[in-house]
Every structure is written in C-alpha cells, then in structure tokens.
Design an enzyme around this catalytic site. Structure first.
Site, short mmCIF file in Angstrom:
data_model
loop_
_atom_site.label_atom_id
_atom_site.label_comp_id
_atom_site.label_asym_id
_atom_site.label_seq_id
_atom_site.Cartn_x
_atom_site.Cartn_y
_atom_site.Cartn_z
N CYS A 108 9.43 18.48 -8.81
CA CYS A 108 10.00 17.14 -8.98
C CYS A 108 11.49 17.24 -9.23
CB CYS A 108 9.31 16.44 -10.16
SG CYS A 108 10.06 14.83 -10.56
N HIS B 42 0.81 -1.22 0.00
CA HIS B 42 0.00 0.00 0.00
C HIS B 42 0.85 1.27 0.00
CE1 HIS B 42 -3.75 -2.26 1.67
NE2 HIS B 42 -3.57 -2.44 0.37
N SER C 31 -7.49 -6.69 9.44
CA SER C 31 -8.94 -6.74 9.69
C SER C 31 -9.62 -7.80 8.83
CB SER C 31 -9.57 -5.37 9.38
OG SER C 31 -9.40 -5.05 8.00
#
Length: 221
Positions: free
Chosen positions: A122, A95, A164
C-alpha cells in the site's frame, strides 16, 4: 452499455464469470480463499480496457450532461472507465472501478493501471497483503447509495440503459423513480426486462444507435 465497445459483460448465460463461479472471483470469501486467482481475473479485465474505446452511446450521454439545462447524474453499474473517457463528469460508479485499488488495512483508494498481487504494498500505510480491486463484490454495499437515492427523489426523467433488472439494489431504482408522479421513465435495452412494467416508454435496439437519437430528442424538447 459498454458491451458494444467490446467490454465483456462478465456473467454468461451459464452463470459463470469468464469461466469462474461468481463466488470464486466476486466475493470477499473468494478473495480470502484464493487472492491470486481474484487478482489475475481483475488484472486481465483491467488490461483489456486498453483495447476498447467509448461508443456512440457513451458520447451521447456526455453530450447530454454538457447541454442539459437542469441537474444531471449518471449512475453506472459498469466498472470500466469508458464514460470518463467519453467526457462524463457527473458520474457515480456504484459497483466500483477497475482502474482503482483499495487497501483493506487503511482504507486508502488509489488510481491504479498496473497489476495487483498479494505482495503489492500500500502506498499509504506500507502494509503488504491488503490491496484489492476497488470493486463491489456480492455481499458488499454499493458506493454512494445515499446520493443516488436523493437523486431519485427529485428526478423528472429517469433513463435506464441496458440493465438486466435483476441485480439489486439497482433493479429497484425504477420502482422508486416511478413513485414520483411527475417523473417520466424511459427504458432502453435490446429486449424487455423484469422491470419494464415500471416505464412509460420503451426503446428497443442497440444503445450506440438509439441513445444518440434519444439524446437529440431530449435536448430539442
């Protein structure tokens, strides 16, 4: 995994993330609508990493990696860097990572410890306005799914810690591992979950207490 170190789990029982609706701070649409809100949210989370340390559970997994004689892969949904700081190396952040930033203009990914803002330039392409947290938001594909799936196909031990069991695709990993008849599945959590039925073994208790004991058992087997 990191809650016992003091890292917030973000999503509360009311469905809010630190007082914000999920779509406001964890979706591409929310970022497009209010990038400064999203940057402030993750800047605070990133800064908070300076106040926490790995717990005994993180250290136990690093020990398991060092001393396990077979192949090892740690896949985490957590976006903090406590596994790395504990010594883990064979690691996938599916993630994303708080201490990384990505440019949506050129795709470059950087280690990042400072704040981000809409005006951040950037380092690779020089564009302004394209920098974002290197986090997988809702509606986006997790990182390195192919490598994770390949590991599941050959796993002999599948250990699931503290999840979970409701966020996919990670919630489906236990079912996939269970399809391999020789795979032993162990769940460790403070309570039973939506995916508990897939596991052969259930360990209930705080990870900082129970995981070091399990690692010692696995290494002495």
């Amino acid at each position: 995994m990191s809650a016992e170190s003091g890292v917030p789990t973000f999503r509360g029982e009311d469905g809010l993330w630190e007082g914000h609706h999920i779509e406001m701070v964890a979706s591409p649409e929310g970022f497009a609508r209010d990038p400064e809100l999203v940057h402030r949210f993750y800047n605070l989370r990133r800064a908070a990493l300076n106040t926490v340390e790995p717990n005994a559970g993180h250290l136990a997994l690093a020990q398991l990696e060092r001393e396990w004689h077979g192949r090892f892969l740690l896949v985490t949904q957590n976006v903090d860097d406590l596994h790395e700081r504990a010594g883990s190396e064979k690691l996938i952040h599916m993630h994303g990572e708080l201490r990384k930033a990505r440019c949506e203009c050129c795709g470059a990914v950087f280690s990042w410890s400072k704040d981000l803002a809409s005006g951040t330039r950037c380092r690779a392409c020089g564009e302004v306005g394209g920098m974002r947290p290197h986090i997988v938001w809702f509606g986006e594909f997790p990182f390195e799914l192919e490598a994770i799936m390949n590991a599941l196909k050959s796993a002999d031990i599948f250990l699931c810690i503290g999840t979970s069991g409701v966020v996919y695709p990670a919630a489906g990993f236990a079912r996939q591992a269970a399809e391999r008849a020789s795979c032993h599945l162990i769940e460790m959590n403070i309570e039973r979950t939506e995916i508990s039925r897939h596991f052969h073994e259930h360990i209930v208790g705080p990870v900082s207490v129970e995981l070091p004991k399990l690692v010692q058992r696995l290494l002495s087997a």
